[in-house]
Design an enzyme around this catalytic site. Structure first.
Site, mmCIF file in Angstrom:
data_model
loop_
_atom_site.group_PDB
_atom_site.id
_atom_site.type_symbol
_atom_site.label_atom_id
_atom_site.label_comp_id
_atom_site.label_asym_id
_atom_site.label_seq_id
_atom_site.Cartn_x
_atom_site.Cartn_y
_atom_site.Cartn_z
ATOM 1 N N GLY A 14 0.818 -1.218 0.000
ATOM 2 C CA GLY A 14 0.000 0.000 0.000
ATOM 3 C C GLY A 14 0.847 1.261 0.000
ATOM 4 O O GLY A 14 2.084 1.206 -0.068
ATOM 5 N N GLY A 40 -3.830 -2.755 -2.164
ATOM 6 C CA GLY A 40 -2.401 -2.552 -2.415
ATOM 7 C C GLY A 40 -2.041 -2.873 -3.856
ATOM 8 O O GLY A 40 -2.835 -3.465 -4.589
ATOM 9 N N TYR A 149 -14.669 1.827 9.866
ATOM 10 C CA TYR A 149 -13.232 2.151 9.961
ATOM 11 C C TYR A 149 -12.911 2.688 11.353
ATOM 12 O O TYR A 149 -12.014 2.209 12.029
ATOM 13 C CB TYR A 149 -12.894 3.190 8.897
ATOM 14 C CG TYR A 149 -11.439 3.561 8.802
ATOM 15 C CD1 TYR A 149 -10.482 2.633 8.409
ATOM 16 C CD2 TYR A 149 -11.016 4.860 9.077
ATOM 17 C CE1 TYR A 149 -9.140 2.981 8.305
ATOM 18 C CE2 TYR A 149 -9.679 5.224 8.966
ATOM 19 C CZ TYR A 149 -8.750 4.280 8.579
ATOM 20 O OH TYR A 149 -7.424 4.628 8.462
ATOM 21 N N THR A 179 -2.412 12.132 5.077
ATOM 22 C CA THR A 179 -1.054 12.068 4.528
ATOM 23 C C THR A 179 -1.139 11.872 3.017
ATOM 24 O O THR A 179 -2.065 11.237 2.524
ATOM 25 C CB THR A 179 -0.286 10.894 5.186
ATOM 26 O OG1 THR A 179 -0.240 11.136 6.594
ATOM 27 C CG2 THR A 179 1.134 10.777 4.670
#
Ligand code: UDP
Length: 327
Positions: A14, A40, A149, A179
């Site tokens: 990932g 990924g 999540y 990020t």
């Protein structure tokens, strides 16, 4: 020659996992990557396969995990991490954060390894205070679309802390704020790749709501440095790692338009359910305990990231459907 330390990195193919593999290879560790390749992409770690100190297992950590030989560290970074992904694969998202974490904690205990888990600013939900310090307990809707999540990550923190206090396992918890950087999936639905993809395709940028909600974006190299330092610290409580430079989504859209020089307009679409109105890390702890703070400005980081997205094959840039997975 001293023996290499051995580290297992889940979610290795990932965005963050692959950057972590690179960092630990650079530090001369023996890196064991693991990923089930749902979100990924092996291209992110293709360059590592030729190395004698890298190996890879295609495995789903929600099922029993075993790795032969010694293990000194485990980094658990396997999880879908964008709202679009966890809406599409909600059960896997819950399982990797809960069952997956449990399996890896068991492995860590068996191997006497130190385990670091990737938690998230989502544990703060739609926060009532800004910036968010680690002491804030959050404002999370367990049954909303983000609940799969957020609650998996909250459970993950709880079980990790329980292994720490009950079994004396060495554990670390990083709370990661938004990020970005090279190897993000262009079509993962998050705002940064969405806006850049739209600008590159010459489409209007889809701002959700009036764009007054805020986020604070951290460049990936800064995040990886913070994680590296946290792993090697002796601090077991959660630590926020992120860039406190806060911006509204509307201003962010305008920045992307300027950066790409595309003259697109921003259009407003409905705000998703439970979309946090504000988010900004309080990084007092990271500064004090790790001597860490971000170094890369948004303008520098965005330039590098734009170049990465532009370097992708044209059919990927033009593929705007969020349903694309590797399998
Ligand atoms: N967002 C947006 N347009 C998009 C995708 C996202 O305006 O095409 C907004 C979203 O509503 C949120 C912010 O950008 O307020 C960040 O969303 P993202 O999915 O990147 O991650 P989040 O921080 O919400 O987990």
């Amino acid at each position: 020659m001293t023996e290499r330390k051995r580290i297992l990195i889940t979610g290795a193919a990932g965005f963050l996992g692959s950057h972590l593999c690179d960092r630990f290879i650079k530090e001369d560790y023996h890196v064991i990557g693991m990923d089930n390749l749902i979100t990924g992409d092996l291209r992110n770690i293709e360059h590592l396969f030729k190395l004698e100190n890298f190996e890879f297992y295609n495995h789903d950590v929600s099922k029993f995990v075993y790795v032969p030989g010694e293990l000194h560290y485990i980094l658990h970074f396997a999880s879908p991490a964008s709202p679009i992904d966890y809406l599409k694969i909600p059960i896997q998202t819950l399982k990797v954060g809960s069952l997956g974490t449990h399996n890896l904690l068991g492995l860590a205990r068996n191997k006497k390894a130190r385990m670091l888990i990737a938690s998230t600013s989502e544990v703060y939900g739609d926060p009532n205070i800004n910036p968010q310090p680690e002491e804030y307990w959050g404002n999370v809707n367990p049954v909303g679309p983000r609940g799969v999540y957020d609650e998996a990550k909250r459970f993950q923190e709880a079980i990790t802390m329980a292994y720490h206090t009950f079994h004396g396992l060495e554990t670390r918890i990083v709370r990661i704020f938004n990020t970005y950087g090279p190897r993000m999936r262009l079509n993962d639905g998050r705002v940064l790749p969405a806006f850049i993809g739209q600008a590159l395709r010459g489409e209007p940028l889809t701002m959700f709501g009036d764009g007054s909600q805020t986020r604070s974006f951290c460049y990936v190299d800064d995040l990886i440095e913070g994680i590296y330092r946290l792993l090697h610290s002796d601090y077991a409580q959660p630590v926020n790692i992120g860039n406190p430079d806060e911006i509204t989504i509307k201003q962010f859209g305008e920045e992307i338009i300027k950066l790409t020089g595309t003259n697109q307009e921003l259009i407003s679409l409905p705000l998703p359910t439970d979309d946090p109105k504000q988010r900004r890390p309080d990084i007092t702890k990271a500064k004090a305990i790790l001597g860490w703070e971000p170094k890369v400005s948004r303008s520098e980081g965005l330039k590098i990231t734009l170049e990465y997205f532009k370097s992708l094959p044209e059919h990927e840039i033009n593929h705007k459907d969020f349903t694309y997975y590797n399998k």
